[in-house]
Design a protein around this motif. Structure first.
Motif, short mmCIF file in Angstrom:
data_model
loop_
_atom_site.label_atom_id
_atom_site.label_comp_id
_atom_site.label_asym_id
_atom_site.label_seq_id
_atom_site.Cartn_x
_atom_site.Cartn_y
_atom_site.Cartn_z
N MET A 249 -18.99 -24.16 -3.12
CA MET A 249 -20.34 -23.72 -3.39
C MET A 249 -20.99 -23.20 -2.12
SD MET A 249 -22.40 -23.20 -5.77
CE MET A 249 -23.04 -24.06 -7.14
N ALA A 250 -20.69 -23.82 -1.01
CA ALA A 250 -21.26 -23.39 0.27
C ALA A 250 -20.77 -22.00 0.64
CB ALA A 250 -20.92 -24.39 1.37
N ILE A 251 -19.52 -21.69 0.30
CA ILE A 251 -18.96 -20.38 0.61
C ILE A 251 -19.70 -19.31 -0.19
CG2 ILE A 251 -16.91 -18.93 0.41
CD1 ILE A 251 -15.25 -21.46 0.95
N LEU A 252 -19.99 -19.61 -1.45
CA LEU A 252 -20.72 -18.68 -2.30
C LEU A 252 -22.12 -18.43 -1.73
CD1 LEU A 252 -20.92 -17.01 -4.89
CD2 LEU A 252 -21.70 -19.08 -6.05
N ALA A 253 -22.79 -19.48 -1.31
CA ALA A 253 -24.13 -19.34 -0.74
C ALA A 253 -24.08 -18.50 0.54
CB ALA A 253 -24.72 -20.72 -0.46
N LEU A 254 -23.08 -18.73 1.38
CA LEU A 254 -22.95 -17.96 2.61
C LEU A 254 -22.69 -16.49 2.30
CD1 LEU A 254 -22.77 -17.91 5.69
CD2 LEU A 254 -20.34 -18.46 5.48
N MET A 255 -21.80 -16.23 1.33
CA MET A 255 -21.49 -14.86 0.95
C MET A 255 -22.73 -14.15 0.41
SD MET A 255 -18.64 -13.45 -1.74
CE MET A 255 -19.50 -14.09 -3.17
N LEU A 256 -23.48 -14.82 -0.45
CA LEU A 256 -24.70 -14.23 -1.00
C LEU A 256 -25.75 -13.99 0.08
CD1 LEU A 256 -25.05 -16.14 -4.38
CD2 LEU A 256 -24.40 -13.75 -4.02
N SER A 257 -25.83 -14.89 1.03
CA SER A 257 -26.77 -14.73 2.13
C SER A 257 -26.43 -13.49 2.96
CB SER A 257 -26.74 -15.98 3.01
OG SER A 257 -27.58 -15.80 4.12
N LYS A 258 -25.14 -13.29 3.23
CA LYS A 258 -24.71 -12.12 4.00
C LYS A 258 -24.98 -10.83 3.22
CE LYS A 258 -21.18 -14.29 6.85
NZ LYS A 258 -19.76 -14.31 7.21
N LYS A 259 -24.71 -10.84 1.92
CA LYS A 259 -24.96 -9.66 1.09
C LYS A 259 -26.45 -9.36 1.04
CE LYS A 259 -20.90 -9.72 -1.78
NZ LYS A 259 -20.42 -8.56 -2.48
N PHE A 260 -27.25 -10.38 0.94
CA PHE A 260 -28.70 -10.19 0.91
C PHE A 260 -29.18 -9.60 2.23
CE2 PHE A 260 -33.06 -11.82 1.53
CZ PHE A 260 -33.67 -11.18 0.46
N GLN A 261 -28.66 -10.08 3.34
CA GLN A 261 -29.04 -9.57 4.66
C GLN A 261 -28.66 -8.09 4.78
OE1 GLN A 261 -30.90 -11.27 6.82
NE2 GLN A 261 -31.01 -9.42 8.03
N LYS A 262 -27.47 -7.71 4.31
CA LYS A 262 -27.06 -6.31 4.35
C LYS A 262 -27.96 -5.46 3.46
CE LYS A 262 -22.19 -6.56 5.57
NZ LYS A 262 -20.83 -6.14 5.19
N ALA A 263 -28.34 -5.99 2.32
CA ALA A 263 -29.24 -5.26 1.42
C ALA A 263 -30.59 -5.02 2.08
CB ALA A 263 -29.41 -6.01 0.11
N LEU A 264 -31.09 -6.02 2.78
CA LEU A 264 -32.36 -5.85 3.49
C LEU A 264 -32.27 -4.79 4.58
CD1 LEU A 264 -33.70 -9.51 3.90
CD2 LEU A 264 -34.54 -7.72 2.36
N GLU A 265 -31.15 -4.79 5.30
CA GLU A 265 -30.94 -3.78 6.34
C GLU A 265 -30.88 -2.38 5.72
OE1 GLU A 265 -27.43 -4.94 8.45
OE2 GLU A 265 -28.32 -6.82 9.14
N GLY A 266 -30.15 -2.25 4.64
CA GLY A 266 -30.06 -0.97 3.95
C GLY A 266 -31.41 -0.51 3.43
N PHE A 267 -32.19 -1.45 2.93
CA PHE A 267 -33.53 -1.12 2.44
C PHE A 267 -34.40 -0.60 3.57
CE2 PHE A 267 -37.94 -2.49 1.73
CZ PHE A 267 -38.23 -1.74 0.60
N SER A 268 -34.33 -1.22 4.72
CA SER A 268 -35.13 -0.78 5.87
C SER A 268 -34.76 0.63 6.29
CB SER A 268 -34.95 -1.73 7.05
OG SER A 268 -35.46 -3.00 6.75
N GLU A 269 -33.46 0.92 6.33
CA GLU A 269 -33.01 2.26 6.70
C GLU A 269 -33.45 3.29 5.68
OE1 GLU A 269 -28.79 1.98 7.17
OE2 GLU A 269 -28.95 0.50 8.78
N THR A 270 -33.30 2.97 4.41
CA THR A 270 -33.68 3.90 3.35
C THR A 270 -35.18 4.14 3.37
OG1 THR A 270 -31.84 3.14 2.00
CG2 THR A 270 -33.61 4.29 0.86
#
Length: 75
Positions: free
Chosen positions: A1-22
Protein backbone atom coordinates in the motif's frame (compact mmCIF):
# COMPACT_ATOMS: atom_id res chain seq x y z
CA UNK A 1 0.00 0.00 0.00
CA UNK A 2 2.88 2.34 0.75
CA UNK A 3 4.31 1.75 -2.74
CA UNK A 4 0.98 2.72 -4.29
CA UNK A 5 0.84 5.91 -2.21
CA UNK A 6 4.41 6.80 -3.20
CA UNK A 7 3.67 6.15 -6.88
CA UNK A 8 0.53 8.29 -6.76
CA UNK A 9 2.39 11.05 -4.98
CA UNK A 10 5.06 11.11 -7.70
CA UNK A 11 2.43 11.13 -10.46
CA UNK A 12 0.60 13.95 -8.74
CA UNK A 13 3.82 15.96 -8.45
CA UNK A 14 4.53 15.47 -12.18
CA UNK A 15 0.97 16.53 -13.00
CA UNK A 16 1.43 19.72 -10.97
CA UNK A 17 4.68 20.48 -12.79
CA UNK A 18 3.02 19.90 -16.15
CA UNK A 19 0.12 22.12 -15.14
CA UNK A 20 2.49 24.95 -14.22
CA UNK A 21 4.29 24.71 -17.56
CA UNK A 22 1.04 24.58 -19.52
CA UNK A 23 -0.43 27.48 -17.59
CA UNK A 24 2.63 29.61 -18.28
CA UNK A 25 2.40 28.81 -22.00
CA UNK A 26 -1.27 29.72 -22.16
CA UNK A 27 -0.64 32.91 -20.22
CA UNK A 28 2.05 33.86 -22.73
CA UNK A 29 -0.38 33.22 -25.57
CA UNK A 30 -3.09 35.27 -23.89
CA UNK A 31 -0.68 38.14 -23.25
CA UNK A 32 0.28 38.22 -26.94
CA UNK A 33 -3.33 38.57 -28.14
CA UNK A 34 -5.37 41.72 -28.52
CA UNK A 35 -8.29 42.29 -26.16
CA UNK A 36 -10.65 42.28 -29.15
CA UNK A 37 -9.47 38.82 -30.21
CA UNK A 38 -9.89 37.45 -26.69
CA UNK A 39 -13.43 38.86 -26.46
CA UNK A 40 -14.31 37.36 -29.86
CA UNK A 41 -13.07 33.94 -28.76
CA UNK A 42 -15.06 34.18 -25.53
CA UNK A 43 -18.17 35.08 -27.54
CA UNK A 44 -17.59 32.08 -29.81
CA UNK A 45 -17.06 29.83 -26.79
CA UNK A 46 -20.34 30.98 -25.24
CA UNK A 47 -22.18 30.47 -28.51
CA UNK A 48 -20.77 26.95 -28.85
CA UNK A 49 -21.77 26.15 -25.26
CA UNK A 50 -25.32 27.31 -25.88
CA UNK A 51 -25.47 25.32 -29.12
CA UNK A 52 -24.11 22.22 -27.37
CA UNK A 53 -26.77 22.60 -24.68
CA UNK A 54 -29.55 22.87 -27.26
CA UNK A 55 -28.11 19.87 -29.12
CA UNK A 56 -27.96 17.86 -25.92
CA UNK A 57 -31.59 18.65 -25.03
CA UNK A 58 -32.63 17.86 -28.60
CA UNK A 59 -30.89 14.48 -28.48
CA UNK A 60 -32.55 13.60 -25.16
CA UNK A 61 -35.95 14.57 -26.52
CA UNK A 62 -35.34 12.58 -29.70
CA UNK A 63 -34.23 9.54 -27.70
CA UNK A 64 -37.38 9.73 -25.61
CA UNK A 65 -39.58 9.97 -28.73
CA UNK A 66 -37.84 7.01 -30.35
CA UNK A 67 -38.25 4.87 -27.24
CA UNK A 68 -41.90 5.77 -26.90
CA UNK A 69 -42.75 5.13 -30.54
CA UNK A 70 -40.69 1.99 -31.14
CA UNK A 71 -41.14 0.25 -27.81
CA UNK A 72 -44.44 1.71 -26.70
CA UNK A 73 -42.83 2.98 -23.51
CA UNK A 74 -43.73 6.00 -21.47
CA UNK A 75 -40.35 7.47 -20.50
Amino acid sequence: MAILALMLSKKFQKALEGFSETRASFQGLTDSLSEERIQEWKRQENQASRHRGMFSRSMKSNKKNVLESSLGLMV
